[in-house]
Scaffold this motif. Sequence first.
Motif, PDB file in Angstrom:
ATOM      1  N   ARG A   1       0.814  -1.222   0.000  1.00  0.00           N
ATOM      2  CA  ARG A   1       0.000   0.000   0.000  1.00  0.00           C
ATOM      3  C   ARG A   1       0.844   1.267   0.000  1.00  0.00           C
ATOM      4  O   ARG A   1       0.453   2.277  -0.544  1.00  0.00           O
ATOM      5  CB  ARG A   1      -0.878   0.032   1.258  1.00  0.00           C
ATOM      6  CG  ARG A   1      -2.060  -0.899   1.223  1.00  0.00           C
ATOM      7  CD  ARG A   1      -2.742  -0.939   2.580  1.00  0.00           C
ATOM      8  NE  ARG A   1      -4.047  -1.567   2.503  1.00  0.00           N
ATOM      9  CZ  ARG A   1      -4.765  -1.917   3.566  1.00  0.00           C
ATOM     10  NH1 ARG A   1      -4.291  -1.712   4.781  1.00  0.00           N
ATOM     11  NH2 ARG A   1      -5.946  -2.486   3.420  1.00  0.00           N
TER      12      ARG A   1
ATOM     13  N   TYR B   1       5.062  -0.950   3.262  1.00  0.00           N
ATOM     14  CA  TYR B   1       3.916  -1.379   4.070  1.00  0.00           C
ATOM     15  C   TYR B   1       2.877  -2.046   3.179  1.00  0.00           C
ATOM     16  O   TYR B   1       2.432  -1.455   2.196  1.00  0.00           O
ATOM     17  CB  TYR B   1       3.267  -0.165   4.747  1.00  0.00           C
ATOM     18  CG  TYR B   1       4.207   0.606   5.654  1.00  0.00           C
ATOM     19  CD1 TYR B   1       4.427   0.181   6.961  1.00  0.00           C
ATOM     20  CD2 TYR B   1       4.876   1.726   5.194  1.00  0.00           C
ATOM     21  CE1 TYR B   1       5.294   0.883   7.795  1.00  0.00           C
ATOM     22  CE2 TYR B   1       5.747   2.433   6.027  1.00  0.00           C
ATOM     23  CZ  TYR B   1       5.948   2.006   7.324  1.00  0.00           C
ATOM     24  OH  TYR B   1       6.803   2.690   8.150  1.00  0.00           O
ATOM     25  N   GLY B   2       2.503  -3.236   3.528  1.00  0.00           N
ATOM     26  CA  GLY B   2       1.476  -3.942   2.782  1.00  0.00           C
ATOM     27  C   GLY B   2       0.257  -4.205   3.636  1.00  0.00           C
ATOM     28  O   GLY B   2       0.155  -3.746   4.778  1.00  0.00           O
TER      29      GLY B   2
ATOM     30  N   SER C   1       5.027  -5.431   6.947  1.00  0.00           N
ATOM     31  CA  SER C   1       5.851  -4.324   6.483  1.00  0.00           C
ATOM     32  C   SER C   1       7.310  -4.662   6.729  1.00  0.00           C
ATOM     33  O   SER C   1       7.631  -5.592   7.477  1.00  0.00           O
ATOM     34  CB  SER C   1       5.489  -3.023   7.207  1.00  0.00           C
ATOM     35  OG  SER C   1       5.826  -3.098   8.576  1.00  0.00           O
TER      36      SER C   1
ATOM     37  N   ARG D   1       7.672  -6.860   9.974  1.00  0.00           N
ATOM     38  CA  ARG D   1       6.560  -6.762  10.912  1.00  0.00           C
ATOM     39  C   ARG D   1       5.297  -7.367  10.302  1.00  0.00           C
ATOM     40  O   ARG D   1       5.151  -7.361   9.076  1.00  0.00           O
ATOM     41  CB  ARG D   1       6.294  -5.288  11.261  1.00  0.00           C
ATOM     42  CG  ARG D   1       7.371  -4.651  12.116  1.00  0.00           C
ATOM     43  CD  ARG D   1       8.474  -3.966  11.344  1.00  0.00           C
ATOM     44  NE  ARG D   1       8.022  -2.823  10.626  1.00  0.00           N
ATOM     45  CZ  ARG D   1       8.122  -1.562  11.060  1.00  0.00           C
ATOM     46  NH1 ARG D   1       8.753  -1.321  12.172  1.00  0.00           N
ATOM     47  NH2 ARG D   1       7.646  -0.573  10.369  1.00  0.00           N
ATOM     48  N   SER D   2       4.422  -7.815  11.130  1.00  0.00           N
ATOM     49  CA  SER D   2       3.180  -8.411  10.658  1.00  0.00           C
ATOM     50  C   SER D   2       2.015  -7.748  11.378  1.00  0.00           C
ATOM     51  O   SER D   2       2.196  -6.895  12.249  1.00  0.00           O
ATOM     52  CB  SER D   2       3.186  -9.902  10.950  1.00  0.00           C
ATOM     53  OG  SER D   2       3.238 -10.103  12.352  1.00  0.00           O
TER      54      SER D   2
ATOM     55  N   PRO E   1       3.620   7.513  11.522  1.00  0.00           N
ATOM     56  CA  PRO E   1       3.019   6.259  11.061  1.00  0.00           C
ATOM     57  C   PRO E   1       2.436   5.444  12.212  1.00  0.00           C
ATOM     58  O   PRO E   1       3.042   5.327  13.272  1.00  0.00           O
ATOM     59  CB  PRO E   1       4.195   5.516  10.421  1.00  0.00           C
ATOM     60  CG  PRO E   1       5.399   6.015  11.138  1.00  0.00           C
ATOM     61  CD  PRO E   1       5.090   7.423  11.608  1.00  0.00           C
TER      62      PRO E   1
ATOM     63  N   ILE F   1      -2.347   3.033   8.276  1.00  0.00           N
ATOM     64  CA  ILE F   1      -2.322   1.698   7.665  1.00  0.00           C
ATOM     65  C   ILE F   1      -0.883   1.193   7.525  1.00  0.00           C
ATOM     66  O   ILE F   1      -0.617   0.297   6.738  1.00  0.00           O
ATOM     67  CB  ILE F   1      -3.027   1.692   6.304  1.00  0.00           C
ATOM     68  CG1 ILE F   1      -2.477   2.771   5.373  1.00  0.00           C
ATOM     69  CG2 ILE F   1      -4.538   1.868   6.461  1.00  0.00           C
ATOM     70  CD1 ILE F   1      -1.227   2.498   4.627  1.00  0.00           C
ATOM     71  N   SER F   2       0.011   1.755   8.305  1.00  0.00           N
ATOM     72  CA  SER F   2       1.409   1.340   8.248  1.00  0.00           C
ATOM     73  C   SER F   2       1.627   0.183   9.218  1.00  0.00           C
ATOM     74  O   SER F   2       2.100   0.355  10.344  1.00  0.00           O
ATOM     75  CB  SER F   2       2.310   2.537   8.560  1.00  0.00           C
ATOM     76  OG  SER F   2       2.195   3.523   7.552  1.00  0.00           O
ATOM     77  N   VAL F   3       1.284  -0.987   8.736  1.00  0.00           N
ATOM     78  CA  VAL F   3       1.336  -2.208   9.549  1.00  0.00           C
ATOM     79  C   VAL F   3       2.651  -2.303  10.326  1.00  0.00           C
ATOM     80  O   VAL F   3       3.719  -2.130   9.756  1.00  0.00           O
ATOM     81  CB  VAL F   3       1.221  -3.448   8.649  1.00  0.00           C
ATOM     82  CG1 VAL F   3       1.476  -4.734   9.450  1.00  0.00           C
ATOM     83  CG2 VAL F   3      -0.144  -3.504   7.993  1.00  0.00           C
ATOM     84  N   GLY F   4       2.547  -2.587  11.596  1.00  0.00           N
ATOM     85  CA  GLY F   4       3.745  -2.804  12.392  1.00  0.00           C
ATOM     86  C   GLY F   4       4.226  -1.560  13.103  1.00  0.00           C
ATOM     87  O   GLY F   4       5.071  -1.634  13.992  1.00  0.00           O
ATOM     88  N   GLU F   5       3.697  -0.411  12.724  1.00  0.00           N
ATOM     89  CA  GLU F   5       4.073   0.814  13.417  1.00  0.00           C
ATOM     90  C   GLU F   5       3.127   1.020  14.595  1.00  0.00           C
ATOM     91  O   GLU F   5       1.933   0.733  14.495  1.00  0.00           O
ATOM     92  CB  GLU F   5       3.987   2.029  12.478  1.00  0.00           C
ATOM     93  CG  GLU F   5       4.865   1.929  11.252  1.00  0.00           C
ATOM     94  CD  GLU F   5       6.328   2.223  11.521  1.00  0.00           C
ATOM     95  OE1 GLU F   5       6.683   2.533  12.682  1.00  0.00           O
ATOM     96  OE2 GLU F   5       7.132   2.129  10.578  1.00  0.00           O
ATOM     97  N   GLU F   6       3.646   1.525  15.673  1.00  0.00           N
ATOM     98  CA  GLU F   6       2.816   1.802  16.842  1.00  0.00           C
ATOM     99  C   GLU F   6       2.507   3.300  16.890  1.00  0.00           C
ATOM    100  O   GLU F   6       1.490   3.732  16.348  1.00  0.00           O
ATOM    101  CB  GLU F   6       3.513   1.267  18.092  1.00  0.00           C
ATOM    102  CG  GLU F   6       3.650  -0.265  17.995  1.00  0.00           C
ATOM    103  CD  GLU F   6       4.316  -0.923  19.184  1.00  0.00           C
ATOM    104  OE1 GLU F   6       4.904  -0.235  20.022  1.00  0.00           O
ATOM    105  OE2 GLU F   6       4.239  -2.181  19.270  1.00  0.00           O
TER     106      GLU F   6
ATOM    107  N   PRO G   1       0.264   0.291  23.042  1.00  0.00           N
ATOM    108  CA  PRO G   1       1.642   0.214  22.538  1.00  0.00           C
ATOM    109  C   PRO G   1       2.083   1.508  21.861  1.00  0.00           C
ATOM    110  O   PRO G   1       1.262   2.233  21.293  1.00  0.00           O
ATOM    111  CB  PRO G   1       1.582  -0.898  21.476  1.00  0.00           C
ATOM    112  CG  PRO G   1       0.329  -1.631  21.714  1.00  0.00           C
ATOM    113  CD  PRO G   1      -0.613  -0.712  22.405  1.00  0.00           C
ATOM    114  N   GLY G   2       3.359   1.762  21.915  1.00  0.00           N
ATOM    115  CA  GLY G   2       3.922   2.863  21.153  1.00  0.00           C
ATOM    116  C   GLY G   2       3.979   4.186  21.880  1.00  0.00           C
ATOM    117  O   GLY G   2       4.666   5.099  21.447  1.00  0.00           O
TER     118      GLY G   2
END
Lengths: 385, 385, 385, 385
Positions: free
Chosen positions: A161, A270-271, A275, A289-290, B168, B257-262, C317-318
């Motif tokens: 994405r 990022y998918g 990512s 990352r998942s 993100p 939508i940045s998977v894996g980012e907190e 988280p984060g």
Amino acid sequence: MTPPVRLGMVGGGPGAFIGDVHRMAATLDGELTLVSGAFSRDADRSREKGRELGLEPDRVYDSWQEMAEREAGLPVERRIEAVVIVTPNHLHHAVARTFLDAGFHVFCDKPMTNTVEEAEDLCRRVAETGLSFVLTHNYTGYPLVKEARALTRAGRLGTVRKVVAEYPQGWLSRPIEAEGQKQAAWRTDPALAGIGLALGDIGSHADNLTRYVTGLEIEELCADLTSFVPGRVLEDDANLLIRFAGGARGVLYASQISVGEENGLALRVYGTEGSLVWRQEEPNELRLRSLDGPEQVLRRGNAYLSEAAKAATRIPPGHPEGFIEAFANLYRAGAARIRGRTDPGNLDHPTVWDGARGVHFIHKAVESARTGGWVRAGYLPPGEP
Amino acid sequence: MTPPVRLGMVGGGPGAFIGDVHRMAATLDGELTLVSGAFSRDADRSREKGRELGLEPDRVYDSWQEMAEREAGLPVERRIEAVVIVTPNHLHHAVARTFLDAGFHVFCDKPMTNTVEEAEDLCRRVAETGLSFVLTHNYTGYPLVKEARALTRAGRLGTVRKVVAEYPQGWLSRPIEAEGQKQAAWRTDPALAGIGLALGDIGSHADNLTRYVTGLEIEELCADLTSFVPGRVLEDDANLLIRFAGGARGVLYASQISVGEENGLALRVYGTEGSLVWRQEEPNELRLRSLDGPEQVLRRGNAYLSEAAKAATRIPPGHPEGFIEAFANLYRAGAARIRGRTDPGNLDHPTVWDGARGVHFIHKAVESARTGGWVRAGYLPPGEP
Amino acid sequence: MTPPVRLGMVGGGPGAFIGDVHRMAATLDGELTLVSGAFSRDADRSREKGRELGLEPDRVYDSWQEMAEREAGLPVERRIEAVVIVTPNHLHHAVARTFLDAGFHVFCDKPMTNTVEEAEDLCRRVAETGLSFVLTHNYTGYPLVKEARALTRAGRLGTVRKVVAEYPQGWLSRPIEAEGQKQAAWRTDPALAGIGLALGDIGSHADNLTRYVTGLEIEELCADLTSFVPGRVLEDDANLLIRFAGGARGVLYASQISVGEENGLALRVYGTEGSLVWRQEEPNELRLRSLDGPEQVLRRGNAYLSEAAKAATRIPPGHPEGFIEAFANLYRAGAARIRGRTDPGNLDHPTVWDGARGVHFIHKAVESARTGGWVRAGYLPPGEP
Amino acid sequence: MTPPVRLGMVGGGPGAFIGDVHRMAATLDGELTLVSGAFSRDADRSREKGRELGLEPDRVYDSWQEMAEREAGLPVERRIEAVVIVTPNHLHHAVARTFLDAGFHVFCDKPMTNTVEEAEDLCRRVAETGLSFVLTHNYTGYPLVKEARALTRAGRLGTVRKVVAEYPQGWLSRPIEAEGQKQAAWRTDPALAGIGLALGDIGSHADNLTRYVTGLEIEELCADLTSFVPGRVLEDDANLLIRFAGGARGVLYASQISVGEENGLALRVYGTEGSLVWRQEEPNELRLRSLDGPEQVLRRGNAYLSEAAKAATRIPPGHPEGFIEAFANLYRAGAARIRGRTDPGNLDHPTVWDGARGVHFIHKAVESARTGGWVRAGYLPPGEP
């Protein structure tokens, strides 16, 4: 072992750092050897470099034109097999064209040419001759970049994405081109460097790395280019928004006035499912990352990596590999191609067509900055298999 | 010690994480105390929360309107002095307006309002009443953000040329609003959240942090907004190019939508003489770079920091402070203002005017995305001292 | 909500940083409240602190003896329920003993006492009275320390073979005790601090953290203790080799002359199947490694963590949590115990018996240094359930 | 350019990773070239490796004895000038002795020999012959290790008080020597590896690195050695306390059962005025701390570094150098010595005397573990200039 591929170098005279990098990279594995060169426009300096490298004096030439002609006249088992082009950008096309026409394979520095027309001319020549053409977007040689590519292409991230590609440097924060710094001088001169400074020098790497890892093609872009340093004509800071074919979005920037940054190339992809993050200054790790689990830190050299990543490494995990080793992987890929060990339809290195895409990217970015908004930037280079 | 400032809270009912954060932050130093609340539209839930917090039952109300009216009717030494607004965005204006009119100071969550008109209305009311209005852009409370501001304002970076602000997150990568996640549900609903999702929720923080640290005002911007998750109306990914007054350039993005980012909020500021990097997830360090020397890593709590940074910390170096402590600094600043200990012309916290700038920023980003290009975005909120 | 546990504090007068930390930690969740204190030997300073904290004047005492006696005479619903002891070490035993005898629960700073005999006396008193005794080895309160404990106890590392526990600090690199630094003054004075400086102040944390996470008991140790700073009697650098019951080996060190270190407490645990690393200065992440796969980075607040880790966190988280939040978890555990919500046989906080082990550890380390070699150091405190 | 130094290699047959590393390192700069070898006890495998390397068949020998004799008989301008010894440890002495006696310079892997007597024999031979002897403690080749040395020797840390040297690895966590892993097989066999496993393989590096950077000599040590993996005779985990001449203290450990660690060699040096940290897995940065100011992060290739660090690097900052480049610096130092470009009294590489110290260190550690306590470990190797 087959005998090493015989190389000649154009450019890379005394003091030109990049020539030595190419030489170290080319010879690291013993699969290629430097036997000839036209290292400088200045014949004395060319010979000085030849002596420094221990070359036979009659294989060191006063000009690249002479080199192409005389090497082509040598017996086939003695003449060079490929040329390495490390001149300022404006010469890439003429030199590459001449050596391709003389039947030599090419390793060429980036950006490939100064105009799209020149780039397409090379594309067609390579397609016609079937010769190898390796564009030295060297960052693609890092093992964990290959892992990132393998993971992304295998769908581990789901559908991509968003991509954030950045390449900040700080070394052009001051007008050092006016103080005799030669690397800065030619890069900031449009006659030598072409229409882009940060775009050509490093933005093209960020663009290429994005494509190498994700396979995404740019559809539209919007660029903001600035020349911050007084007296500078070309942009030293380039910020872009990108829309990729298929709907992914990107942020890409290249900057040479980012004080304190060295070579901060970084790629984040990022998918829908995962990512990854890779940073050139810490190239031996890749963060994956998942949606649900903890982040994984993949490290170079481990058995859990893809075949592509494992094939691109020389030493066990925990002993860092660096820039030269990554660069050497491009030469190794070229040697394999020249020696007929790889499928020309499935090359694991940047090609002449990648080079044309890069030149097109630079021109579209400049067009966007001039027109002040989004431009369509889809592109298919001629002759790609 | 002066007695603690008496607070009432609107919103923050059972299960609303942010209400508890505000309560912990407000009371950490013993300078404010929560005595009243209208925690939910649902009177039962409001009372449930009041019991959980140990409040006196007659200070827990069925609606915020009732609360404003009845608290105003209490003896001056007993009634609340300030209201904390932690409702969904669409209520901020009405609640703030009502309590300001009743003579109460305000702590209000961001984005301040859903429209620029509402924001400007609050600006004018604050200017007229002279009441305190703290907008809880909480990241400005981190000690090393204050250090970054102090260094930048003192010229340690020279003239700022470039800013990269990113935020993100990955938590909205899937359509969890359709699965009953309440935090996601209201934020993705334009009726409650306003015209922006990522922009309002986190982009406004990135925008505010940039301004807080650098003092730069936006002049033009170009935004690319995307709704990636099927069924979502508002953008979950926002990428912007920015031109600041005076010539600096910026890249700003907010993504959910940045998977894996907190909560990967990060700010990089590059000037002619130096640069700095701060990352919210490692808030106790600030990286400072110069043209020539090695990078410095400044750490919270040390004697070499600015007075502003030192005043914003509670414990010695090496014992991490976090989000709650930073948040508490905004409450401490508000308490100092309410108790008359600070100069209203020099407030070290985000104000109603910062709130208006943020709302304006969101609207200009949406306008840019709709019109497809650069828009002028300079703005001066009404009534700013 | 049950009403908050009423606390009295002994020590923590004006300028004593740790008293404020205890107060913030105790009250963060609203489960405990400070209502009384004997903050200083100097009655004026005690009252000054009481005023600063907004306490009722008649609950602020001139001495802890007076406080114990008079609080015990108050009505049961008004008197304190527990005492917080934050004096220099030499008073811990007398204060704790007195308040236990008066029927009050105890929160006590570490090291617990200056002698093993005193420690064992407290063990027996706690066993006899059934009162709660929380020893504030605060690092055990971090959520990811609880995760480390849960993973290790669940066998995720296999059998533990090796532990490396380190706690370097630099703040005592110079003789600041001779320059009026009060924190340094009492810690370097054997009459107040006991027989260890680095051992008591921070080595005891490293020892406790090791045991908390792994459950391993020391069998033998060899210590090298050094007083580097001229004029200092007690050791400011302590390095130990450890043999644990069952065959695991350890390296443990505590140093207060490690210039440039702040609170570098770190724990590495290596088992037959995996390992983990936790660092106090980056407490929101825990690194977990296995024999074959990539390293995992576990982050606070995520759904994939253990129940113990999740119960010990307050925010998503984060957004970093820090020292105060970790410390608050000990108070929350104590409050739960006092309110009868936890099983006294399964306490998730350091106990009086852990305190005795810590004091024994310090004494054995000093014995080893004096005798110049390995000493047996197995120990079972009296009265442990 | 002077012609490259001609090398012969003993050991490094097919599959032996370290032979290829030596070859890449030796030839990276074009200052040395591999022309001869006795790569394996198995003559067929030796010839196979010779072919793989493209060597002339008559320069590939069936045994190292034959190689020494026949190379010595070649014309002086053709014969090798130096031998590279990369066999298992037990052969180092005999091979080195033989080639020294035949007048060849030596590059020898570590640990230098299996006994102190053998080590001292080599010391004397080197002193007598004046030949170059480079012991490949390769980590000393990293540019920032040279910076650490330069800073420490120049007094930037003040007087060194404490050193923490660690080298954790995990690759021997399981009994892979019983599963045919050849690298593990010889290292765990006392007949080939000598009296130490972790001590010899990696502990000797930690010991050498400490001395290289600080110049400190060991006076006493106490070692705890453990064989964790069933069936293993030698220690796979070694933990030491160290007392240096002059009063500094040290913690040094080497472990090969630390699951998840790759090559975690790290050095921390603390002095009265400052400290530094270097980690092999991130070799391009060095952290420098002082009593009062912020930490500095020194990065390879920058102008602010010492001459020693700058001379040891090949490419500009920000493009990582790694293990091979560091290793190549030892070969470059050896070539400079062989070509007479350096002062033999001031060599910037580990020498035969460093090798003797390393062997002595291993033996004293084993003695300490056997006797169960502190042992005196001061040592002066014979013949050192």
